[in-house]
Scaffold this motif. Structure first.
Motif, short mmCIF file in Angstrom:
data_model
loop_
_atom_site.label_atom_id
_atom_site.label_comp_id
_atom_site.label_asym_id
_atom_site.label_seq_id
_atom_site.Cartn_x
_atom_site.Cartn_y
_atom_site.Cartn_z
N LYS A 95 0.82 -1.22 0.00
CA LYS A 95 0.00 0.00 0.00
C LYS A 95 0.85 1.26 0.00
CE LYS A 95 -3.81 2.25 2.46
NZ LYS A 95 -4.80 2.14 3.57
N TYR A 96 1.94 1.24 0.77
CA TYR A 96 2.77 2.44 0.90
C TYR A 96 4.08 2.35 0.11
CZ TYR A 96 -0.49 4.04 4.43
OH TYR A 96 -1.64 4.46 5.07
N ALA A 97 4.17 1.34 -0.75
CA ALA A 97 5.35 1.18 -1.62
C ALA A 97 6.64 1.33 -0.82
CB ALA A 97 5.30 2.19 -2.76
N LEU A 98 6.77 0.50 0.21
CA LEU A 98 7.94 0.59 1.08
C LEU A 98 9.19 0.06 0.38
CD1 LEU A 98 6.53 -0.51 4.56
CD2 LEU A 98 6.45 1.73 3.43
N LEU A 99 10.31 0.65 0.74
CA LEU A 99 11.60 0.26 0.17
C LEU A 99 12.42 -0.48 1.23
CD1 LEU A 99 12.40 3.75 -1.38
CD2 LEU A 99 11.52 1.77 -2.62
N ASN A 100 13.28 -1.36 0.77
CA ASN A 100 14.32 -1.97 1.62
C ASN A 100 13.79 -2.88 2.72
OD1 ASN A 100 16.17 -0.31 0.17
ND2 ASN A 100 15.76 1.37 1.58
N VAL A 101 12.54 -3.30 2.65
CA VAL A 101 12.03 -4.22 3.68
C VAL A 101 11.56 -5.54 3.08
CG1 VAL A 101 11.33 -2.36 5.22
CG2 VAL A 101 9.67 -3.29 3.59
N LEU A 102 11.36 -5.57 1.76
CA LEU A 102 10.73 -6.74 1.14
C LEU A 102 11.58 -8.00 1.29
CD1 LEU A 102 8.29 -7.74 -0.36
CD2 LEU A 102 9.38 -7.10 -2.51
N ASP A 103 12.89 -7.90 1.08
CA ASP A 103 13.74 -9.09 1.17
C ASP A 103 13.70 -9.69 2.57
OD1 ASP A 103 14.44 -8.94 -1.46
OD2 ASP A 103 16.35 -7.93 -1.12
N SER A 104 13.73 -8.83 3.57
CA SER A 104 13.67 -9.32 4.95
C SER A 104 12.33 -9.97 5.24
CB SER A 104 13.92 -8.16 5.92
OG SER A 104 13.86 -8.62 7.26
N LEU A 105 11.25 -9.37 4.77
CA LEU A 105 9.92 -9.94 5.00
C LEU A 105 9.77 -11.28 4.28
CD1 LEU A 105 7.56 -6.82 4.77
CD2 LEU A 105 8.48 -7.95 6.81
N LYS A 106 10.37 -11.40 3.10
CA LYS A 106 10.35 -12.69 2.39
C LYS A 106 11.01 -13.78 3.22
CE LYS A 106 10.52 -11.09 -2.45
NZ LYS A 106 11.37 -11.09 -3.67
N ALA A 107 12.15 -13.45 3.82
CA ALA A 107 12.86 -14.42 4.65
C ALA A 107 12.02 -14.83 5.85
CB ALA A 107 14.20 -13.85 5.11
N HIS A 108 11.33 -13.87 6.44
CA HIS A 108 10.46 -14.19 7.58
C HIS A 108 9.30 -15.09 7.14
CE1 HIS A 108 12.00 -11.78 10.96
NE2 HIS A 108 12.45 -10.96 10.02
N LEU A 109 8.78 -14.83 5.95
CA LEU A 109 7.70 -15.67 5.43
C LEU A 109 8.21 -17.09 5.18
CD1 LEU A 109 4.81 -15.96 4.38
CD2 LEU A 109 5.58 -15.10 2.16
N LEU A 110 9.39 -17.20 4.58
CA LEU A 110 9.96 -18.52 4.29
C LEU A 110 10.29 -19.30 5.56
CD1 LEU A 110 12.30 -17.78 1.25
CD2 LEU A 110 10.29 -19.26 1.29
N ALA A 111 10.55 -18.60 6.64
CA ALA A 111 10.84 -19.29 7.90
C ALA A 111 9.67 -20.15 8.35
CB ALA A 111 11.18 -18.27 8.98
N HIS A 112 8.47 -19.81 7.89
CA HIS A 112 7.27 -20.57 8.27
C HIS A 112 6.99 -21.73 7.32
CE1 HIS A 112 5.86 -17.75 11.39
NE2 HIS A 112 6.39 -16.82 10.62
N ALA A 113 7.71 -21.80 6.21
CA ALA A 113 7.42 -22.82 5.20
C ALA A 113 7.54 -24.25 5.72
CB ALA A 113 8.31 -22.61 3.97
N PRO A 114 8.58 -24.59 6.49
CA PRO A 114 8.69 -25.99 6.95
C PRO A 114 7.51 -26.46 7.79
CG PRO A 114 10.79 -24.87 7.19
CD PRO A 114 9.78 -23.82 6.86
N THR A 115 6.83 -25.55 8.46
CA THR A 115 5.71 -25.94 9.31
C THR A 115 4.35 -25.63 8.69
OG1 THR A 115 5.85 -23.81 10.47
CG2 THR A 115 7.02 -25.68 11.45
N ASP A 116 4.34 -24.83 7.64
CA ASP A 116 3.06 -24.44 7.01
C ASP A 116 3.29 -24.18 5.52
OD1 ASP A 116 0.42 -23.83 6.75
OD2 ASP A 116 0.40 -22.22 8.23
N GLY A 117 3.79 -25.21 4.84
CA GLY A 117 4.22 -25.06 3.45
C GLY A 117 3.13 -24.60 2.51
N LEU A 118 1.93 -25.16 2.63
CA LEU A 118 0.86 -24.81 1.69
C LEU A 118 0.44 -23.36 1.85
CD1 LEU A 118 -0.97 -26.03 -0.51
CD2 LEU A 118 -2.69 -26.42 1.26
N VAL B 49 2.27 -20.82 3.02
CA VAL B 49 3.34 -19.93 2.53
C VAL B 49 3.38 -19.96 1.00
CG1 VAL B 49 5.83 -19.52 2.51
CG2 VAL B 49 4.68 -20.15 4.64
N TYR B 50 3.21 -21.14 0.42
CA TYR B 50 3.17 -21.26 -1.05
C TYR B 50 2.05 -20.40 -1.62
CZ TYR B 50 2.12 -23.50 -5.58
OH TYR B 50 1.84 -23.74 -6.91
N ALA B 51 0.86 -20.55 -1.08
CA ALA B 51 -0.29 -19.81 -1.58
C ALA B 51 -0.13 -18.31 -1.36
CB ALA B 51 -1.56 -20.31 -0.90
#
Length: 292
Positions: free
Chosen positions: A118-141, A143-145
């Motif tokens: 919404k606010y077109a934030l810079l420099n945070v997306l890569d970190s947020l992606k890593a946080h999202l991927l941290a949940h993949a082993p326990t909630d793969g579907l 995170v995939y969706a």
């Protein structure tokens, strides 16, 4: 009474038009961290006395707090565990794993991704992606969706591909659970990956012998040991799922071979070879051959 919050080096104010909560913020961090705020401030008075300036936003206090924390103190990536085995090629490397206790919870991540968009934030997306991927082993579907649904933020195919390796066999999910997958094509891609893995793992298993070409054969127990190995792998091959640890399942037979050092050595070598070959089987969608 409306709340008042203050960030370090504040020289500007943001106020919620919904509940009157006020945040004393650093204008430069907002300008440098968001295209939206940068454009907003282009239209604002650039007088020296910025502390008297107030920007009203139509957001509740909790949302503004999350947004402004992102801009003032972008989150560090979650702690990453060391990958093993170290000496192997990339194709056989085990996937990256994160310490889930250092990851932002999924419900909070949903809000942060929403604000990033919404606010077109810079420099945070890569970190947020890593946080999202941290949940993949326990909630793969999930995170995939969710990765697929975030395409507006740019190329999120990496997140979806990484998460795809953790999705449990699709028949294990309920109808309500699979509804999170955005499209039929996205569901079908997972089905293709899992079908390919099952066939590949089965083929590896049925071809792996205890004494390949007679190597390491025990003169005393070769017939009985080989028969026990063959019987176990045939039974297991019928039960293989996309997430089956084939080598781990076969390793549970070690008690059969422990009484003979030569048989035990051959068994250990066979299990290690199974593990190596199975690690080479595509785990993620981006590893799937084009002709599958």
């Amino acid at each position: 009474m409306a709340s008042i919050h203050r960030f370090e080096d504040a020289d500007f104010s943001i106020r919620s038009s919904l509940d009157g909560s006020t945040f004393a913020v650093n204008r430069a961090k907002l300008e440098n961290g968001s295209y939206v705020f940068c454009d907003m401030f282009e239209c604002c008075d650039r007088s020296e006395n910025r502390e008297d300036q107030v920007l009203d936003l139509h957001e509740p206090e909790s949302t503004l707090s999350a947004l402004l924390r992102l801009l003032h103190s972008p989150p560090a990536p979650p702690v990453q565990f060391l990958r093993e085995p170290i000496g192997e090629k990339v194709i056989t490397q085990l996937p990256i794993r994160y310490d889930l206790t250092t990851a932002i919870p999924l419900p909070v991540l949903r809000l942060l991704f929403y604000l990033t968009d919404k606010y077109a934030l810079l420099n945070v997306l890569d970190s947020l992606k890593a946080h999202l991927l941290a949940h993949a082993p326990t909630d793969g579907l999930t995170v995939y969706a969710y990765g697929l649904s975030l395409s507006a933020l740019g190329d999120m195919s990496y997140v979806a591909s990484e998460a795809s390796q953790y999705i449990l066999p699709l028949p294990w999910y309920s109808l309500d659970e699979v509804k999170v997958v955005p499209t039929v094509a996205d569901y079908h891609n997972v089905h293709r990956l899992q079908t390919y893995r099952v066939k590949a793992l089965q083929e590896i298993l049925v071809r792996e012998e205890l004494f390949p070409h007679g190597y390491g054969m025990c003169a005393t127990h070769n017939t009985g040991a080989a028969a026990a190995w063959d019987r176990a792998r045939i039974i297991l091959a019928r039960k293989v799922e996309s997430n089956t640890d084939v080598a781990g399942e076969m390793e549970s037979l070690v008690y059969i071979f422990q009484s003979c050092s030569k048989c035990c050595k051959a068994f250990t070598a066979a299990v290690e070879m199974l593990a190596y070959k199975c690690r080479r089987v595509p785990r993620r969608l981006d590893q799937l051959p084009d002709d599958v």
